[in-house]
Design a protein around this motif. Structure first.
Motif, short mmCIF file in Angstrom:
data_model
loop_
_atom_site.label_atom_id
_atom_site.label_comp_id
_atom_site.label_asym_id
_atom_site.label_seq_id
_atom_site.Cartn_x
_atom_site.Cartn_y
_atom_site.Cartn_z
N ARG A 97 -11.45 -2.29 29.73
CA ARG A 97 -10.11 -2.78 30.46
C ARG A 97 -9.47 -2.33 31.20
O ARG A 97 -9.27 -2.71 32.51
CB ARG A 97 -9.23 -3.23 29.11
N ASP A 98 -9.43 -0.85 31.09
CA ASP A 98 -8.81 -0.20 32.32
C ASP A 98 -9.73 -0.27 33.50
O ASP A 98 -9.21 -0.20 34.91
CB ASP A 98 -8.35 1.09 31.78
N PHE A 99 -11.17 0.02 33.28
CA PHE A 99 -11.85 0.14 34.27
C PHE A 99 -11.92 -1.30 35.32
O PHE A 99 -11.94 -1.36 36.70
CB PHE A 99 -13.27 0.31 33.82
N HIS A 114 -10.23 -4.69 39.92
CA HIS A 114 -9.22 -5.72 40.65
C HIS A 114 -8.15 -5.32 41.31
O HIS A 114 -8.18 -6.00 42.43
CB HIS A 114 -8.43 -6.22 39.19
N ARG A 115 -7.41 -3.98 41.13
CA ARG A 115 -6.59 -3.78 41.87
C ARG A 115 -7.39 -3.32 43.29
O ARG A 115 -6.69 -3.38 44.38
CB ARG A 115 -5.59 -2.28 41.48
N ARG A 116 -8.57 -2.75 43.30
CA ARG A 116 -9.10 -2.03 44.49
C ARG A 116 -9.37 -3.25 45.52
O ARG A 116 -9.62 -3.36 46.57
CB ARG A 116 -10.25 -1.28 44.11
N LEU A 117 -10.27 -4.49 44.68
CA LEU A 117 -10.63 -5.48 45.57
C LEU A 117 -9.72 -6.37 45.56
O LEU A 117 -9.95 -7.28 46.71
CB LEU A 117 -11.93 -6.09 45.01
N ASP A 125 -16.25 -9.60 37.71
CA ASP A 125 -16.77 -9.19 36.19
C ASP A 125 -17.13 -7.69 36.12
O ASP A 125 -17.26 -7.01 35.06
CB ASP A 125 -17.94 -9.73 36.19
N GLY A 126 -16.75 -6.99 37.16
CA GLY A 126 -17.02 -5.65 37.35
C GLY A 126 -18.56 -5.10 37.67
O GLY A 126 -19.36 -5.72 37.50
N PRO A 127 -18.63 -3.76 38.35
CA PRO A 127 -20.20 -3.47 38.72
C PRO A 127 -20.80 -3.08 37.42
O PRO A 127 -22.11 -3.04 37.71
CB PRO A 127 -20.00 -2.41 39.61
N VAL A 128 -20.34 -2.98 36.41
CA VAL A 128 -21.02 -2.41 35.05
C VAL A 128 -20.88 -3.36 33.98
O VAL A 128 -19.87 -4.05 33.82
CB VAL A 128 -20.83 -1.05 34.76
N THR A 157 -20.90 6.97 33.89
CA THR A 157 -21.01 7.71 32.66
C THR A 157 -20.08 8.88 32.76
O THR A 157 -19.47 9.14 31.56
CB THR A 157 -22.71 8.45 32.43
N GLY A 158 -19.70 9.53 33.87
CA GLY A 158 -18.47 10.51 33.74
C GLY A 158 -17.38 10.05 33.12
O GLY A 158 -16.65 10.82 32.67
N GLN A 159 -16.98 9.08 33.90
CA GLN A 159 -15.65 8.40 33.29
C GLN A 159 -15.65 8.15 32.15
O GLN A 159 -14.49 8.21 31.44
CB GLN A 159 -15.34 7.33 34.50
N LEU A 160 -16.62 7.41 31.61
CA LEU A 160 -16.76 7.16 30.25
C LEU A 160 -16.60 8.42 29.30
O LEU A 160 -15.83 8.63 28.21
CB LEU A 160 -17.80 6.46 29.96
N HIS A 161 -17.52 9.29 29.59
CA HIS A 161 -17.26 10.70 28.88
C HIS A 161 -15.86 11.29 29.02
O HIS A 161 -15.51 11.60 27.79
CB HIS A 161 -18.31 11.67 29.38
N LYS A 162 -15.22 11.41 29.99
CA LYS A 162 -13.70 11.97 30.19
C LYS A 162 -12.90 11.07 29.25
O LYS A 162 -11.88 11.75 28.61
CB LYS A 162 -13.45 11.86 31.73
N HIS A 163 -13.11 9.62 29.35
CA HIS A 163 -12.21 8.98 28.46
C HIS A 163 -12.44 9.25 26.94
O HIS A 163 -11.39 9.25 26.05
CB HIS A 163 -12.51 7.49 28.73
#
Length: 644
Positions: A67-69, A74-77, A82-85, A201-207
């Motif tokens: 949801r945060d991703f 959405h803010r960037r574009l 649907d998101g790139p992933v 994966t890096g962002q998910l791992h940090k989360h």
């Protein structure tokens, strides 16, 4: 000795491609769920292992992350996508040797489930399950480096484009925003689509690490820091930063407004062209204003920092472009200050040397050349009357130029001092621009000579061509743009033949003068072209690109490569089928038969290839293309031959 890799000839029905992070290759102390993305029956991207929560809690954490991703995208574009992933989910379970399996309900509800266990210091794949049922097949294990803590490192299927004029955020995202359903085959999924999941994966791992820290008791240092950060002093510092940011934003807005007026001023029409086309100083001032405006825009957009962003391709290019512009300005100013100090301290000597050089090469040498042409140069017997007329004409023009230009030589020392001080403001590039304009003004009379000789040569060449057609009984058809036959009267043929003969004998004299002044004009153009090349080298020197490429090559990805002989393969049990060219390895650590992998595993390591150094000099390629079009084109050669 136990055989770890052996050749298998019977190909199973399914081949599963699993992308496995490198940090899960180390010995595990705890069992846990594997989280990642299910890309269908053909592939699974494993991001991390979670050991501190149940399956329901992990699913809630993954929903919060997605949801945060999606909100960030959405803010960037600025639009709903649907998101790139795909949404992350639990894709398997990693257990230690001798421990029980995971919750059976979780495995039975998943379309693809990876059952992995550790035996001593190695990792083995027990089975690939579909809704709880084991599926026979083979596993191609793709090892990747998730680059945790470095979000500006990422995988890409093709080299990134450093040229911002060709880079578009919409194109960058559109290449990745491909509709995809989880049930599709992996062979239908583009490589960049898979790499986008790996890059996340890096962002998910940090989360997930942040959620794990929430389950731990905070340390004394963390408690003290939270109290300090929420105190009055921190609020005062925050207000000061906001005020400074507002003032800087106002200054940037005013500068951008003034720069827009300046750029409009240098783009006004002047003598049939734009003002900046006649002066290298105006061109350099326009470039400096544009560069400063670009730096302020990028600073306002926070591209000066290595922040985490979904559009990494564009962000890395903008980050490198911002700091490269900053370094180019700094290097240009340093060289300009050094040269400016020398010019100011030795202005008298430099001005005297310049006056002497201009007098020798622009006046004395021309007079000597014209005097040599009056004496049958190189044994050529020129027409005395025409030769004397042209010589007197050009000598009078030289004398006229000397009378006009003589008062300006007294101001040459002031020009040298101005050029020296310009180095402190505009750098060495501004000094080169001043030198180019000075060279243009000091050799203006040679341009006059060239234009006079060109007009005479071109007129005589065209006349000879027309009379030659008349001599052959032909003429040029203007309507059809071709040469047609024509019947001329005897008087016309006689007069045309006489004129053709006269112009033919006068043509060598005109040709000699034209070649003389055209060669001098060409030498001056080449000198100005050399100054233009030096300006291009200084204005577009990729100094920061080279430093960043040497220090951090992974910031400029140029594609992916696959290593089938990686050392990490020994961390996995039973590499039972091998790829062509990979050696058969023997394990010295005996593993019990009960702990052996039930699936054949081939281990391949995926590496990021850095961009080659040649791609960094893309701006020099544009400069050379423009220089070739302006100075080394076929049209220039044709103009010199025809005198057009």
């Amino acid at each position: 000795m136990t055989m770890v890799g052996k050749q298998v000839t019977d190909v199973p029905e399914h081949v599963f491609k699993i992308y496995w992070p490198m940090h899960l290759c180390s010995p595990m102390s705890e069992s846990g769920y594997l989280v990642g993305w299910n890309l269908g029956l053909g592939g699974i991207v494993v991001a991390s292992k979670v050991s501190y929560a149940s399956a329901d809690q992990i699913s809630a954490y993954l929903s919060d992350f997605y949801r945060d991703f999606a909100a960030t995208e959405h803010r960037r574009l600025g639009m709903q996508v649907d998101g790139p992933v795909l949404p992350p989910r639990i894709v398997g379970y990693l257990s230690r040797e001798g421990e029980g399996l995971c919750e059976p309900d979780v495995c039975a509800s998943c379309a693809i489930w990876v059952d992995v266990f550790t035996a001593r210091t190695q990792v083995a794949f027990r089975a690939i399950r579909t809704f709880g049922q084991a599926v026979p097949g083979r596993v191609v294990l793709m090892l990747y480096d998730e680059s945790m803590g470095k979000p500006w490192h990422f995988y890409t299927a093709s080299p990134i484009c450093l040229d911002l004029t060709k880079l578009s955020s919409t194109v960058d995202f559109a290449s990745r925003n491909i509709s995809y359903e989880p049930g599709e085959s992996h062979h239908d999924v583009p490589l960049q689509r898979v790499l986008d999941h790996i890059n996340t994966t890096g962002q998910l791992h940090k989360h997930l690490e942040g959620e794990e820290r929430q389950h731990e008791k905070p340390s004394l240092r963390t408690i003290v820091w939270n109290k300090i950060s929420r105190g009055t002093g921190a609020q005062t510092i925050a207000r000061s930063q906001e005020t400074a940011s507002a003032l800087f934003a106002w200054f940037c807005s005013v500068f951008l407004l003034l720069s827009s007026y300046f750029l409009r001023a240098v783009d006004i029409d002047f003598l049939g062209g734009k003002l900046k086309d006649f002066s290298a100083v105006c061109q350099q001032l326009s470039l400096i204003v544009r560069r400063l405006a670009y730096l302020m825009e990028q600073w306002h957009a926070s591209y000066y920092s290595r922040k985490s962003a979904s559009g990494r391709r564009r962000h890395n290019a903008q980050y490198a472009s911002f700091w490269n512009s900053f370094w180019v300005i700094a290097l240009d100013l340093i060289i300009g200050c050094v040269l400016g100090t020398y010019l100011i301290m030795h202005s008298q000597r430099v001005s005297e040397m310049t006056i002497t050089g201009l007098r020798v090469y622009t006046v004395t040498s021309l007079e000597q050349t014209i005097d040599w042409l009056r004496r049958w140069p190189a044994g050529l017997k020129l027409n005395n009357g025409l030769d004397g007329f042209l010589a007197e004409l050009f000598l009078w023009l030289i004398h006229f130029w000397t009378v006009i230009f003589q008062p300006f030589t007294r101001c040459l020392r002031a020009v040298v001092i101005v050029a020296g001080w310009s180095g402190f403001v505009g750098g060495c590039s501004m000094q080169l621009a001043v030198l180019s304009d000075t060279l243009t003004l000091a050799t203006l009379h040679t341009y006059w000579f060239y234009m006079v000789a060109t007009r005479i040569f071109h007129w005589q060449l065209v006349t000879l061509y027309s009379l030659f057609n008349l001599f052959r009984g032909r003429k040029h058809n203007v309507l059809r743009n071709r040469i047609d036959s024509c019947d001329y009267d005897l008087d016309q043929l006689l007069i045309g033949t006489i004129l053709f003969t006269l112009l033919t004998y006068l043509f060598p004299t005109v040709l000699v003068y034209y070649v003389t002044f055209a060669s001098r004009r060409l030498a001056i153009i080449m000198a100005q072209g050399l100054l233009e090349i030096l300006l291009g080298i200084l204005n577009h020197c990729p100094v920061f690109y080279m430093m960043l490429r040497i220090r951090d090559p992974q910031m400029f990805p140029g594609g992916v490569s696959y290593d089938i002989n990686c050392k990490s393969a020994r961390r996995f049990i039973e590499s039972a089928w091998i790829l062509p060219g990979s050696p058969v390895q023997l394990s010295r650590d005996p593993i019990p038969l009960s702990a052996r992998s039930r699936l054949n595993v081939a281990v391949v390591q995926m590496r990021m290839m850095p961009m080659p150094f040649a791609a960094i000099f893309f701006q020099y390629y544009h400069i050379w293309t423009q220089f070739s079009a302006n100075y080394l084109s076929f049209g220039i050669l044709r103009s010199l031959v025809v005198g057009d």
